[in-house]
Structure formats: C-alpha cells, structure tokens
Scaffold this motif. Structure first.
Motif, PDB file in Angstrom:
ATOM      1  N   ALA A  78      -0.528  -5.076  -3.868  1.00  0.00           N
ATOM      2  CA  ALA A  78      -1.400  -4.278  -4.734  1.00  0.00           C
ATOM      3  C   ALA A  78      -2.839  -4.351  -4.241  1.00  0.00           C
ATOM      4  O   ALA A  78      -3.544  -3.346  -4.186  1.00  0.00           O
ATOM      5  N   ALA A  81      -3.329  -2.467  -0.974  1.00  0.00           N
ATOM      6  CA  ALA A  81      -3.287  -1.024  -1.197  1.00  0.00           C
ATOM      7  C   ALA A  81      -4.582  -0.527  -1.818  1.00  0.00           C
ATOM      8  O   ALA A  81      -5.057   0.556  -1.504  1.00  0.00           O
ATOM      9  N   SER A  82      -5.150  -1.332  -2.714  1.00  0.00           N
ATOM     10  CA  SER A  82      -6.365  -0.886  -3.387  1.00  0.00           C
ATOM     11  C   SER A  82      -7.576  -0.994  -2.472  1.00  0.00           C
ATOM     12  O   SER A  82      -8.609  -0.399  -2.732  1.00  0.00           O
TER      13      SER A  82
ATOM     14  N   SER B  18      -4.481  12.107  -8.613  1.00  0.00           N
ATOM     15  CA  SER B  18      -3.079  11.703  -8.624  1.00  0.00           C
ATOM     16  C   SER B  18      -2.170  12.923  -8.509  1.00  0.00           C
ATOM     17  O   SER B  18      -1.098  12.844  -7.915  1.00  0.00           O
ATOM     18  N   ILE B 235       8.210   3.251 -10.612  1.00  0.00           N
ATOM     19  CA  ILE B 235       6.911   3.590 -10.013  1.00  0.00           C
ATOM     20  C   ILE B 235       6.271   2.334  -9.422  1.00  0.00           C
ATOM     21  O   ILE B 235       5.762   2.327  -8.301  1.00  0.00           O
ATOM     22  N   TYR B 236       6.361   1.261 -10.190  1.00  0.00           N
ATOM     23  CA  TYR B 236       5.796  -0.014  -9.740  1.00  0.00           C
ATOM     24  C   TYR B 236       6.492  -0.468  -8.457  1.00  0.00           C
ATOM     25  O   TYR B 236       5.831  -0.855  -7.491  1.00  0.00           O
ATOM     26  N   SER B 239       5.482   1.403  -5.434  1.00  0.00           N
ATOM     27  CA  SER B 239       4.125   1.137  -4.950  1.00  0.00           C
ATOM     28  C   SER B 239       3.941  -0.289  -4.458  1.00  0.00           C
ATOM     29  O   SER B 239       3.262  -0.514  -3.471  1.00  0.00           O
ATOM     30  N   PHE B 240       4.541  -1.256  -5.169  1.00  0.00           N
ATOM     31  CA  PHE B 240       4.166  -2.645  -4.893  1.00  0.00           C
ATOM     32  C   PHE B 240       5.297  -3.548  -4.448  1.00  0.00           C
ATOM     33  O   PHE B 240       5.069  -4.699  -4.113  1.00  0.00           O
ATOM     34  N   PRO B 244       5.273   0.722   0.603  1.00  0.00           N
ATOM     35  CA  PRO B 244       4.535   1.538  -0.362  1.00  0.00           C
ATOM     36  C   PRO B 244       4.669   3.035  -0.105  1.00  0.00           C
ATOM     37  O   PRO B 244       4.531   3.494   1.012  1.00  0.00           O
ATOM     38  N   SER B 245       4.963   3.756  -1.178  1.00  0.00           N
ATOM     39  CA  SER B 245       5.184   5.189  -1.076  1.00  0.00           C
ATOM     40  C   SER B 245       4.421   5.822  -2.229  1.00  0.00           C
ATOM     41  O   SER B 245       4.995   6.253  -3.219  1.00  0.00           O
ATOM     42  N   PHE B 246       3.096   5.833  -2.092  1.00  0.00           N
ATOM     43  CA  PHE B 246       2.246   6.193  -3.234  1.00  0.00           C
ATOM     44  C   PHE B 246       2.416   7.645  -3.670  1.00  0.00           C
ATOM     45  O   PHE B 246       2.357   7.955  -4.848  1.00  0.00           O
ATOM     46  N   ALA B 249       5.543   7.890  -5.724  1.00  0.00           N
ATOM     47  CA  ALA B 249       5.305   7.199  -6.996  1.00  0.00           C
ATOM     48  C   ALA B 249       4.496   8.094  -7.934  1.00  0.00           C
ATOM     49  O   ALA B 249       4.768   8.165  -9.140  1.00  0.00           O
TER      50      ALA B 249
END
Lengths: 424, 276
Positions: A78, A81-82, B18, B235-236, B239-240, B244-246, B249
């Motif tokens: 996380a 990524a941020s 988004s 979704i979580y 992403s995490f 990661p596939s934002f 998501a």
C-alpha cells in the motif's frame, strides 16, 4: 532592564550552541528500522546480527518491528503504491514468492546491491530470485528446504522408526498414517484447508510450479499438478489429518502432540524447539516424493525470504554497510543463528562451519543440519514469477472441492481458468 | 467559496480520477488506456462473480434479519414499564461502538475449532464433532452474518427508538380504548409511522453491506474458497495483495457505486408507491 535582557540573550545563545552541538553528536549515531514477521526466527536473527555489528559501531541502534506477515506485505504494498515513503523502514524482509512482484511493480523502490555484495558467495537460486534486468536487490537469507518433522517417540510406539520414513513416497506415508491411526488412534498430520502450502511443496519437489520458466500458466495438462491434487485428495480421504484454521492452531497442533508430524520448511525448527520439554522426542525425515511422476525428488522448498533495502531509506548507507558486513561475510554468525534459531542461511561458505556438522540432541542426535544442507542442494529450481499469490488463491478456492472428493480434472480446469483470468 | 475548493480537491477530483483509472489496464505503476477491457474482464472473472453473489446473499439474508430484530428490540425497550430500560438500551447499542478489530478477534476465538461455541454445543450434546466454523463455506457465512448482525442491530435500534418517542401517545391510547390488540397496534400504528426511518435504515444498511470489508477481512480473509469474498475485499486484494492492478480495482469499485445507486433508487420507489 536592558542589561538583564542582554544577559538573558547571552544565556540563550550559549544554550542554543549547546543544543546544536548535542544534535550534531546525536546525528552521527543512527537508528536502522527493520520490518519482519517472526519474533523467534527472523526477528531474533536480525537482533543477533546487529549486536555483532555494534561491536564496531557502538553508537548505532536498531529497531526491529514485528508484524503479522500478511499485514506487513499489504502495508508495504500500500505504501509503495501510494508513493508515500515516510514511515517505511530501512530494511524489509520479503518472502521469495513475492520478490519479483515487488521488484517489477514498484521499479526503483528497492536498492540494487551489486556494488556492495559478492553474489557468487550465495546459493545461486536465491540470487536469481532477487535479480531483475541484471541488478540484484537482496541479501539472501534463509532457505525454505522442506522436511518431515515427526514425533519419533510416538511413531516408535506405533512401530515406525527413522528408517521407515527414509526415501518413501506420499502414498507410503499415507499407509503409515493409517497404520498409526489403527494402532494408537492418533492422527498423523494437521492440515489447514485455507492454505496451499502442501500443494506448493509437492509441485516444487517435482520441478514444477503454477508457471513455467517464461511465466506461462502451466496448470491444466500438467501431470505434476494433477498428481499433487490427487495426492492431496488421497491424503484427505485417508482420515489421517486433523483440520486446523490459521497459523496458531496449525503449530499448536503438533507442538502439543495432538498430531504426530508435519511438513514444513527448515525454519519451523525454531517453533518446534521452543518446547524444550520435547527434546529428544523429535526426528526429521526427507520430504516424500510424488508417486508415478517423472522428475519427482525427495527435496522441496516452502517459503524462504531475503532482506531488501528501500531506496527511500533515511539510513540507506548504514543499512547496506551493516548487511554486507554481517549477513554477507560473517560465517561465525551463521553458525550461531543455525544453532539458536534453526536458520539455514544461504551463504555457501557458512556450510563448512562447525555447527552445520554437529548433531542435534533435540532431534535424537540426528545430523539434521547436514541433512537439510544435502536436501537443499537437491531442490529443483522453478520460476515463482509474479503471480504466485493469485495462483495460490485460485488453488485454495478449490480445496473444499478437492477434500469433498470432487472430480480432479474439473477442479484443475477451474483453477486454471481462474489463474488465467487473474493474470491477463 | 473555500468550501467549494476543498470539495473540488477532495471529492470531485478523486471521483473523476478514479473514473479515469477504471479504464486503465496494466500492472503496478505502468498503465495504459484499455477502453472497455476492464468491463469485459468483469464478465469473465469467476472471483468477481462469486463476490457479487456473496454481497447479494448477505444483503438478502442479513439486512432483513437485522432490521426486524432492531424493530423488535426498539418496540420492547420503548415500553415505559420495562425495568432497567437504560441498561438494555446501552447493552444492545454497545456493540457498534466497540473496536472493530477487538470484536473480530473475539468472534474468531469464539468460533475457533476449540472455541467456546464448539465447546458449549459439544457439552449440550447438540453436535457430536466440533464444527469447523471458519473453514467450512456454509458456517463461515453464518459467522460473518452473526458478526455483522451483532454489531449493527443496536445502531439501527437507536433510530427506531428515537422515531417511536415522537409518535403521539394519544394514538395508542385511542387504539387501546377501541380494543385493538398489542400486535395490531404495533403493525398498524408503529410500523407505518416509522416508514421514513425504516427506509432510511434499509438504505444505509444496503450501502453498508455492499461495502462490507472489515468483518470478512478479519474473520475469514474471504475464504474458505471465496465463500465470504465481498466486492470490497476483492478490490483490496487486487490492489494490495495481488500483483497490483489499480485500473481493474477501480472498475470493480464503480460496480459498487452503480449498485448502491440502483438499490437506493429502488427502495425509494417502493416506499413512494406505498404512500400513494
């Protein structure tokens, strides 16, 4: 009045000079922050390494933060990524399965260490795992070479000795489990239906994985994968396993004697030895091999991890110096963590040390470290790729179907479809 | 004016960004515009479909149970002759102010293989073998539903209680004089007058269930075999946990947005029809 003010000003000036002098000395003593996930194992070895480094750097300190493993991985991901690097540590422990995922999805977040470390001194497979585009990013740490840990005393009671567990197949093990259950009423193995650990052990033991060397999905039409699923199904049907959920129940099951054995990486030694009253009652046998599979071996791997330095780290240079000084050179250090934590490092020269040759009374005087080192050399190399987490999730999703005796071909097709969908 | 700027920075910009993200494909930090790829991917994604089904399952079972329970408790605790009303009200409301992590951990230990749930059932001879609550698809869903119900019933009850206090006492007295039995007074006076509040609680509960994340993440991690996977948890994971596939998501999160909008609209329409 004016005089008083100026006197105060002088005092203030002196005080400020004092503070700034103090802060200059404080700045030369630095604090390294480390993230890892096991108090008894990687946390303890890191502490030991740093206490050695402190001999030459008495002012520096270390702060080891222990997390739940999954939570730590997700926190790291996380933050990367941020793009917010505040609060990230200097050094982080990463499990081998996930190394390439982090390196590829967060380019330039980790520090290449080629100019600081001679990688020819480490086991080649560990170096390869952390290499991307010719740069290597880790200080290789522990191996996950697997073995069958068993309660020698309780198996003895059922008539099975160390020789009976040597060079066997999974199906022979299942027969042993049935015989033990018949004679003593005890179950042989704990099994966590929310984990795919054992399927991964079976896959790698025959040189296979969810993906081939080029990263293509190899699940359907893979004879090793099919054999692993079938073996798992036979294991569950034999009635020789106790279901557990989560890590605590899993380790609690065999350390309390409710189950008699388990398969795991060599790092499990620390957990088993944490119960000194069971000294002399344990044994370790090589992993069983898959029946009727070409290339099936008695050696496999589970987990294993390495240290990475973050590019954003405030104490980057110190962290690199520390890691290359102790973790990449100190052979004596590796003897100590082997004996104390059961940490089988992958610095090749360390294997000639005294501790690796010693026998262990906890395991009935077996030369366990030498055995593990021998098996380590026989582990077939596979490509973990960047999607192991996705493939694991797809496999775990089908475990209830496997356990309830579902059609193996249909189960494998479902896993294959999900993995392909998730990795597109 | 400063409020508008803040709203723009913290609401409008992220929403638009988004939305833009949801059309991007790629892994990690490298994306490119993918058009409708992500939407096509949704239709073939078994995990997404399982998560969506689970969300609706929780919605269909848990929300009605919880709202009926809340109404029942509110009605019982509204009785001015009941001894210790304050205590019971606090006791039922308390779960929704407890720490989420603490209560999930406790639920997890209650429903462990050797937890108190199994031990009591074994002791009472209701079951012969311990139930593997969290590793069995059916029971894992049961535990999740029980956990959410335990936590949120009191919260909804407070709304009903507050609304009930506003109902004019004289209506009940009139009904009593006319000889209307207790259940009929509840059904024909209390429930119709609470309709706006019931609508409000069902809309908020629907939104809450569609966004369900904490309980499933802490209790079951979505397992076993995705039987408690929800859209938010997926979704979580995208992403995490996974590579990661934002972009994808973001697409899944827009599914939640659309669903919340649609379901709220339906609930408003249903409520309006009855009133007419």
């Amino acid at each position: 009045m004016i005089r008083i003010t100026s006197r105060w000003r002088n005092t203030l000036a002196v005080a400020l000079t004092g503070i700034s002098l103090f802060s200059v000395t404080a700045a030369s003593a630095a604090n390294i922050t480390v993230w890892c996930w096991d108090q008894n194992f990687n946390g303890a070895t890191m502490q030991e390494a740093f206490s050695r480094y402190q001999a030459s750097h008495p002012d520096d300190t270390i702060k080891i933060e222990i997390f739940d493993k999954a939570a730590m991985e997700q926190k790291l991901q996380a933050q990367l990524a941020s793009g917010a690097t505040d609060g990230l540590p200097d050094i982080v422990l990463i499990e081998d399965y996930r190394a390439q995922k982090y390196l590829q999805s967060f380019p330039s977040s980790f520090e290449p260490l080629n100019s600081h470390v001679d990688y020819s001194t480490f086991a080649p497979y560990k170096v390869e795992l952390a290499t991307l585009n010719g740069q290597t990013y880790s200080i290789p740490f522990d191996s996950g070479v697997t073995g069958l840990f068993y309660r020698a005393d309780l198996l003895e009671a059922a008539g099975f000795g160390a020789a009976d567990l040597e060079n066997i197949t999974w199906d022979q093990l299942i027969e042993i489990g049935k015989a033990v259950k018949e004679k003593t009423g005890e179950t042989l193995l704990p099994i966590d239906p929310t984990s795919s650990d054992w399927i991964r052990i079976m896959l790698q033991s025959a040189g296979s994985w969810y993906f081939d060397a080029d990263g293509n999905v190899t699940i359907k039409d893979n004879p090793v994968f099919k054999a692993a699923v079938e073996t798992y199904q036979r294991l569950m049907a034999a009635g020789i396993t106790t279901p557990v959920s989560g890590w605590t129940e899993y380790t609690g099951s065999f350390t309390s004697g409710k189950t008699l054995a388990t398969f795991s990486g060599v790092w499990m030694t620390a957990t088993i030895k944490a119960n000194p009253d069971q000294s002399g009652k344990w044994g370790v046998a090589p992993s069983p091999r898959l029946d009727g599979v070409e290339g099936a071996s008695q050696a496999s791997n589970l987990g294993g991890s390495s240290w990475y330095v973050l590019s954003s780290a405030p104490q980057k240079d110190l962290a690199i110096d520390f890691l290359s000084e102790i973790w990449a050179k100190d052979i004596d250090f590796y003897q100590k963590i082997l004996v104390n934590q059961g940490a089988l490092g992958t610095l090749l020269a360390a294997r000639d040390g005294e501790a690796f040759k010693a026998s262990d009374e906890f395991f009935g005087g077996q030369p366990v470290w030498q055995n593990f080192s021998t098996w380590l050399a026989a582990i077939p190399a596979v490509n973990y790729g960047i999607f192991t987490e996705e493939a694991d999730t797809a496999t775990v999703a089908q475990i209830p179907a496997i356990t309830s005796g579902g059609n193996v071909d249909e189960i494998i097709a479902a896993i294959d479809a999900q993995v392909r969908q998730q990795t597109q | 004016m400063p409020a508008l700027v803040l709203l723009g920075i913290f609401m409008v910009y992220p929403i638009l960004w988004s939305l833009w993200m949801s059309f991007q494909v790629g892994r990690g930090m490298n994306f490119s515009f993918g058009g409708l790829t992500n939407i096509m991917r949704l239709t073939q994604d078994p995990v997404f479909i399982r998560a969506l089904t689970n969300n609706f399952l929780f919605l269909a079972i848990q929300v009605p149970i919880m709202l009926v329970l809340a109404l029942f408790f509110a009605n019982a605790l509204n009785d001015s002759k009941l001894w210790g009303r304050g205590f019971f009200r606090t006791a039922i409301f308390l779960p929704c102010v407890t720490s989420l992590v603490a209560y999930s951990v406790i639920f997890k230990s209650i429903f462990g293989l050797e937890g108190i749930a199994n031990q009591s059932l074994l002791f009472l001879h209701v079951i012969e073998n311990p139930i593997n609550w969290l590793s069995d698809p059916f029971w894992a869903r049961f535990v999740v539903i029980a956990a959410i119900t335990w936590r949120w019933t009191g919260y909804n009850m407070i709304f009903y209680l507050a609304a009930m206090q506003n109902i004019d006492r004289s209506m009940y007295e009139a009904a009593r004089i006319d000889g209307v039995p207790g259940w009929a007074r509840f059904w024909y006076i209390t429930v119709p007058l609470l309709k706006p509040v019931i609508l409000f609680t069902s809309v908020t509960s629907t939104i809450g269930t569609l966004q369900l994340f904490d309980e499933v993440n802490l209790l079951t991690m979505g397992g076993p075999s995705d039987s408690t996977m929800t859209l938010s948890l997926y979704i979580y994971n995208l992403s995490f946990r996974f590579m990661p596939s934002f972009g994808y998501a973001a697409t899944v999160s827009y599914v939640i947005v659309v669903l919340v909008g649609l379901l709220s609209l339906i609930q408003f329409m249903v409520a309006r029809d009855r009133r007419a």
